[in-house]
Design a protein around this motif. Structure first.
Motif, mmCIF file in Angstrom:
data_model
loop_
_atom_site.group_PDB
_atom_site.id
_atom_site.type_symbol
_atom_site.label_atom_id
_atom_site.label_comp_id
_atom_site.label_asym_id
_atom_site.label_seq_id
_atom_site.Cartn_x
_atom_site.Cartn_y
_atom_site.Cartn_z
ATOM 1 N N LEU A 300 -3.108 -14.297 -2.957
ATOM 2 C CA LEU A 300 -4.744 -13.171 -4.163
ATOM 3 C C LEU A 300 -3.489 -12.098 -4.412
ATOM 4 O O LEU A 300 -2.897 -11.337 -3.017
ATOM 5 C CB LEU A 300 -5.728 -12.774 -3.070
ATOM 6 C CG LEU A 300 -6.710 -14.173 -3.614
ATOM 7 C CD1 LEU A 300 -8.477 -13.461 -3.071
ATOM 8 C CD2 LEU A 300 -7.321 -14.033 -4.878
ATOM 9 N N HIS A 301 -3.110 -12.020 -5.790
ATOM 10 C CA HIS A 301 -2.115 -10.314 -5.587
ATOM 11 C C HIS A 301 -3.605 -9.562 -5.175
ATOM 12 O O HIS A 301 -4.362 -8.849 -5.795
ATOM 13 C CB HIS A 301 -2.254 -10.546 -7.424
ATOM 14 C CG HIS A 301 -0.747 -11.288 -7.367
ATOM 15 N ND1 HIS A 301 0.811 -10.589 -7.917
ATOM 16 C CD2 HIS A 301 -0.628 -12.537 -7.605
ATOM 17 C CE1 HIS A 301 1.204 -11.539 -7.978
ATOM 18 N NE2 HIS A 301 0.529 -12.649 -8.408
ATOM 19 N N VAL A 302 -3.079 -8.467 -4.989
ATOM 20 C CA VAL A 302 -3.035 -6.833 -4.508
ATOM 21 C C VAL A 302 -2.454 -5.645 -4.803
ATOM 22 O O VAL A 302 -3.121 -4.495 -4.393
ATOM 23 C CB VAL A 302 -4.081 -6.718 -2.671
ATOM 24 C CG1 VAL A 302 -4.195 -7.238 -2.742
ATOM 25 C CG2 VAL A 302 -2.164 -6.500 -2.491
ATOM 26 N N ASN A 303 -1.695 -6.198 -6.323
ATOM 27 C CA ASN A 303 -0.751 -4.812 -6.266
ATOM 28 C C ASN A 303 0.096 -4.507 -5.469
ATOM 29 O O ASN A 303 0.893 -4.870 -4.326
ATOM 30 C CB ASN A 303 -1.930 -3.643 -6.545
ATOM 31 C CG ASN A 303 -1.244 -2.673 -7.933
ATOM 32 O OD1 ASN A 303 0.717 -2.742 -8.175
ATOM 33 N ND2 ASN A 303 -1.590 -2.184 -8.033
ATOM 34 N N GLY A 304 0.679 -3.092 -4.965
ATOM 35 C CA GLY A 304 1.709 -3.028 -4.122
ATOM 36 C C GLY A 304 1.688 -1.445 -4.162
ATOM 37 O O GLY A 304 1.267 -1.103 -4.966
ATOM 38 N N ILE A 305 2.248 -0.852 -2.364
ATOM 39 C CA ILE A 305 2.507 0.856 -2.484
ATOM 40 C C ILE A 305 3.471 0.748 -3.437
ATOM 41 O O ILE A 305 4.721 0.492 -3.529
ATOM 42 C CB ILE A 305 3.382 0.315 -1.139
ATOM 43 C CG1 ILE A 305 1.713 -0.152 -0.098
ATOM 44 C CG2 ILE A 305 3.520 1.878 -0.840
ATOM 45 C CD1 ILE A 305 2.025 0.243 1.680
ATOM 46 N N ALA A 306 3.332 2.477 -3.797
ATOM 47 C CA ALA A 306 3.945 2.890 -5.247
ATOM 48 C C ALA A 306 4.538 1.931 -6.197
ATOM 49 O O ALA A 306 5.555 1.758 -6.020
ATOM 50 C CB ALA A 306 5.741 3.567 -4.279
ATOM 51 N N ASN A 307 3.355 1.504 -6.905
ATOM 52 C CA ASN A 307 3.443 0.268 -7.564
ATOM 53 C C ASN A 307 3.972 1.356 -8.913
ATOM 54 O O ASN A 307 3.101 2.400 -9.628
ATOM 55 C CB ASN A 307 2.226 -0.202 -8.054
ATOM 56 C CG ASN A 307 1.200 0.104 -8.081
ATOM 57 O OD1 ASN A 307 0.419 0.471 -9.192
ATOM 58 N ND2 ASN A 307 0.142 0.652 -6.148
ATOM 59 N N LYS A 308 3.636 0.676 -10.405
ATOM 60 C CA LYS A 308 4.084 0.567 -11.835
ATOM 61 C C LYS A 308 2.078 1.114 -12.625
ATOM 62 O O LYS A 308 2.382 1.315 -13.431
ATOM 63 C CB LYS A 308 4.701 -0.177 -12.715
ATOM 64 C CG LYS A 308 4.432 -1.629 -12.723
ATOM 65 C CD LYS A 308 5.361 -2.458 -13.078
ATOM 66 C CE LYS A 308 4.631 -3.659 -13.246
ATOM 67 N NZ LYS A 308 5.630 -4.844 -13.720
ATOM 68 N N PHE A 309 1.095 0.310 -11.565
ATOM 69 C CA PHE A 309 0.209 0.843 -12.486
ATOM 70 C C PHE A 309 -0.468 2.267 -11.574
ATOM 71 O O PHE A 309 -0.278 2.783 -11.434
ATOM 72 C CB PHE A 309 -0.996 -1.203 -11.859
ATOM 73 C CG PHE A 309 -0.040 -2.027 -12.753
ATOM 74 C CD1 PHE A 309 -0.022 -2.163 -13.759
ATOM 75 C CD2 PHE A 309 0.667 -3.214 -11.481
ATOM 76 C CE1 PHE A 309 0.834 -3.059 -14.122
ATOM 77 C CE2 PHE A 309 0.907 -3.957 -12.899
ATOM 78 C CZ PHE A 309 1.105 -4.648 -13.811
ATOM 79 N N THR A 310 -2.133 2.137 -11.860
ATOM 80 C CA THR A 310 -2.886 2.780 -11.202
ATOM 81 C C THR A 310 -3.681 3.057 -10.196
ATOM 82 O O THR A 310 -3.508 4.164 -9.740
ATOM 83 C CB THR A 310 -3.851 3.357 -12.596
ATOM 84 O OG1 THR A 310 -5.123 2.297 -12.200
ATOM 85 C CG2 THR A 310 -3.538 3.395 -14.072
ATOM 86 N N ALA A 312 -4.552 3.214 -6.415
ATOM 87 C CA ALA A 312 -3.710 4.301 -5.570
ATOM 88 C C ALA A 312 -3.185 2.998 -4.353
ATOM 89 O O ALA A 312 -4.200 1.859 -3.875
ATOM 90 C CB ALA A 312 -4.493 5.411 -4.578
ATOM 91 N N ASP A 313 -2.171 4.566 -3.334
ATOM 92 C CA ASP A 313 -2.079 3.370 -2.433
ATOM 93 C C ASP A 313 -3.222 2.909 -1.393
ATOM 94 O O ASP A 313 -2.913 1.803 -0.900
ATOM 95 C CB ASP A 313 -0.428 4.203 -1.667
ATOM 96 C CG ASP A 313 0.952 4.040 -2.599
ATOM 97 O OD1 ASP A 313 0.817 3.120 -3.449
ATOM 98 O OD2 ASP A 313 1.191 4.933 -1.426
#
Length: 422
Positions: A300-310, A312-313
């Motif tokens: 499952l995708h969870v985004n990432g730290i310091a990502n390009k989306f909105t 927060a970490d």
């Protein structure tokens, strides 16, 4: 049979108690007036129950457009429960119960579903992930570190042969995992079967030479009959992972393909911003991931730290950790978090520390392709960053004796040493 519990963050122009009762009635046996068949006995057996109401704050203006005007809009946490006899062990019908016609009620000026608790009966009804963390790592031949992955870019436009050529470079560079972009499925310019055949020639040839088989997540998202056909072709070709777009498939499609295919399901949450951008409406990731894990999601995708989306970490890490939340019967439902979006060697140390384990997939595009040492240098920098993190050695210290990591930190890290992306 057990009861299903759901927790909401609710704001109302009336009172929390009244709004909770309205929601409970709307989502079980009630309507806007009492009907002849709605006996006390029926409500006792089938009506939703308000378990707890806790006020938290108030506002002079509604968070969302609201038909009812009030001097004060009260906010709080509400817990409701339903008898399982109402919907049975059916995830689509559970979703209709806990997230149906309640967000648009006049008594609601904000509403977000923040948690759900499934009774044990769901452990029998749904298989959950077939591979999860440990099965995926074993299949990929990775131990004691994150899986290093990337995405085929350009997202669309490459032919099957061009895709295979890029895969060859990535495999030779030491990559563990490659995935189709969610926009690349079965279009006329790159048909699924042709892409599968060309890519698997490369992967199988590389495995024959090296003894290491790269895991490639082929996007099989489509109409269900086409998905089943392509899933069969994928298994016959020796593939080791299938990718699906969760919101395109829905829960029924996800559980159907889970039962059809004996491979890890790499689950992409494209469209997630619809549910995540506003804190005042929608369904939180900790809720969605429980549905998806029960239905069979392995990754499952969870985004990432310091990502390009909105996101927060802190939210990214909370979502990743939520994949450890207990589920119905707790029968090995551990799904693998997938970190992506602007990831490089810079964020690896913080990601490992925050998650508390290394059983995750770490996908980097520019962090690999943009490395001064090319694909091999980019992959090496990520593996070195992971080795440093596992060993408890600060990345900048480890980089003194590891050229690829040093180059990555110089290119992708801030000069002030904070470790954040440029």
């Amino acid at each position: 049979m057990g009861r299903l519990f759901a927790t909401y963050d609710l704001e109302t122009p009336t009172t929390l108690e009244r709004a909770a009762e309205v929601i409970a009635g709307e989502q079980s046996s009630g309507t806007f007036l009492k009907l002849p068949g709605e006996t006390d006995r029926l409500k006792e057996l089938s009506g939703a129950r308000v378990e707890r109401v806790t006020a938290t704050s108030s506002s002079r203006v509604p968070s969302l457009p609201c038909r009812i005007s009030a001097e004060t809009y009260t906010r709080g946490e509400v817990v409701l429960s339903w008898p399982l006899e109402n919907m049975g062990t059916s995830l689509p019908n559970v979703l209709a119960t806990v997230a149906g016609n309640l967000f648009e009620l006049a008594d609601v000026s904000a509403l977000r579903l923040t948690d759900i608790s499934f009774p044990e009966e769901f452990a029998v009804a749904y298989p959950g992930p077939a591979y999860g963390r440990q099965g995926t790592l074993a299949l990929a031949g990775v131990r004691d570190r994150p899986m290093i992955g990337t995405i085929i870019k350009p997202s669309v436009g490459l032919s099957p042969a061009e895709t295979a050529s890029l895969v060859a470079k990535l495999a030779d560079g030491g990559i563990d995992f490659i995935k189709d972009d969610e926009l690349q499925a079965n279009g006329p310019h790159c048909p699924f079967e042709d892409r599968l055949n060309e890519v698997m020639k490369v992967i199988n040839s590389h495995a024959d030479r090296t003894g290491r088989k790269v895991m490639y997540a082929f996007n099989i998202t489509d109409e269900l009959d086409v998905m089943r056909r392509n899933a069969d072709l994928l298994q016959q070709a020796g593939g080791t992972c299938a990718m699906v777009s969760l919101f395109s498939l829905g829960l029924t499609g996800l559980s159907a393909i889970r039962r059809h295919i004996d491979l890890p399901l790499h689950c992409h949450r494209n469209g997630w911003g619809i549910y995540s951008r506003s804190p005042d409406i929608g369904i939180s990731f900790p809720v969605w991931q429980k549905f998806w894990r029960l239905a069979g999601a392995d990754h499952l995708h969870v985004n990432g730290i310091a990502n390009k989306f909105t996101e927060a970490d802190t939210t990214v890490i909370e979502n990743a950790r939520s994949l450890d939340d207990p589920l119905s019967g707790e029968r090995g439902y551990q799904a693998m978090p997938v970190f992506s979006s602007g990831q490089t060697a810079v964020q690896m140390e913080e990601t490992c520390r925050a998650v508390g384990h290394t059983d995750f997939i770490y996908c980097a595009g520019g962090g690999i392709m943009g490395h001064p040492g090319g694909v091999a240098g980019g992959v090496a920098s990520l593996k070195q960053a992971a080795e440093a993190a596992v060993g408890g050695i600060p990345a900048h210290v480890f980089a003194k004796d590891h050229k690829e990591l040093s180059e990555a930190l110089d290119l992708f890290g801030k000069k002030d040493g904070t470790g954040a992306r440029k």
